[in-house]
Enzyme design. Sequence first.
Site, PDB file in Angstrom:
ATOM      1  CE1 TYR A  42      -2.929  -3.133   0.465  1.00  0.00           C
ATOM      2  CE2 TYR A  42      -3.316  -2.494   2.735  1.00  0.00           C
ATOM      3  CZ  TYR A  42      -3.529  -3.357   1.685  1.00  0.00           C
ATOM      4  OH  TYR A  42      -4.353  -4.446   1.859  1.00  0.00           O
ATOM      5  CG  LEU A 181     -18.473  -1.526   2.435  1.00  0.00           C
ATOM      6  CD1 LEU A 181     -18.409  -0.034   2.648  1.00  0.00           C
ATOM      7  CD2 LEU A 181     -19.669  -2.120   3.173  1.00  0.00           C
ATOM      8  CG  ASN A 230     -17.773   2.029   7.428  1.00  0.00           C
ATOM      9  OD1 ASN A 230     -18.875   2.108   6.888  1.00  0.00           O
ATOM     10  ND2 ASN A 230     -16.648   2.194   6.761  1.00  0.00           N
TER      11      ASN A 230
END
Length: 265
Positions: A42, A181, A230
Amino acid sequence: MPPLELPLGLGTSGLDDPAECTATVTAALEAGYRHVDTAQMYDNEAAVGEGIAAADVERDEVVVATKVHPENLAPEDVRETARESLDRLGLDRVDLLYVHWPIRAYDAAATLPVFDELRDAGLTDHVGVSNFTPELLREAREILDAPIAAHQVECHPRFQQAELRGLAAEFDHRLVGYSPLARGDLFDDEEFLAIADRADRSPAVLALAWALARDVTPIPKATGDHVAENLDAVDAEIDPSVLDAVDGLEPGDRRIDPDDAAWNR
């Protein structure tokens, strides 16, 4: 009982802007998150570490996970880059160190013992794997001395991973679900939206609450107001009939499906 308790986490894949990443991690921890997931791939470990350091939360209260890049899975590269990850994070250990993908430089017999070595040396408390097939998961269990604490895979209402959920229960590790999601596709999924409307829940909260109810630890990426929204999934009470309706959704395709992934061989 799995060897590591893993609450709903903050996923940081795609949080490429360092300032935004740092601010998001800090905001998430101060909102109540206690699990932060990053990876060498990342390219944001330093920003994640800064966010952890800036939060008014004790380090020992937070599960910090990172993953070794598939290019770095030769034994000496694992040793070197795991230490580099700790340096970027500003930590002397992580709670969970994953094999990110069992591809490229990955060789089970050579790679996995180094993860045991790093655990024995105190650089990580727990060992995990990510994107493994059932066969590779079984092989890793045979080679590792450490118990596998977590297996991280794509998991959401349209890709429910029933077999790997069953193996997580059998082998006593946590299944961690990334893209919970469906990379935002659930927000345009009319059948899922109808279930969420019936439950009087937002699509995000329903998807995450479904995961938690099915013993999956979701790690949604979020920024801004979505971070707190969330977290509402943790305490959401969802009627069993609603969860059953999600279970009954027609399976879809993976959203993350590299050509060299283990399941494509």
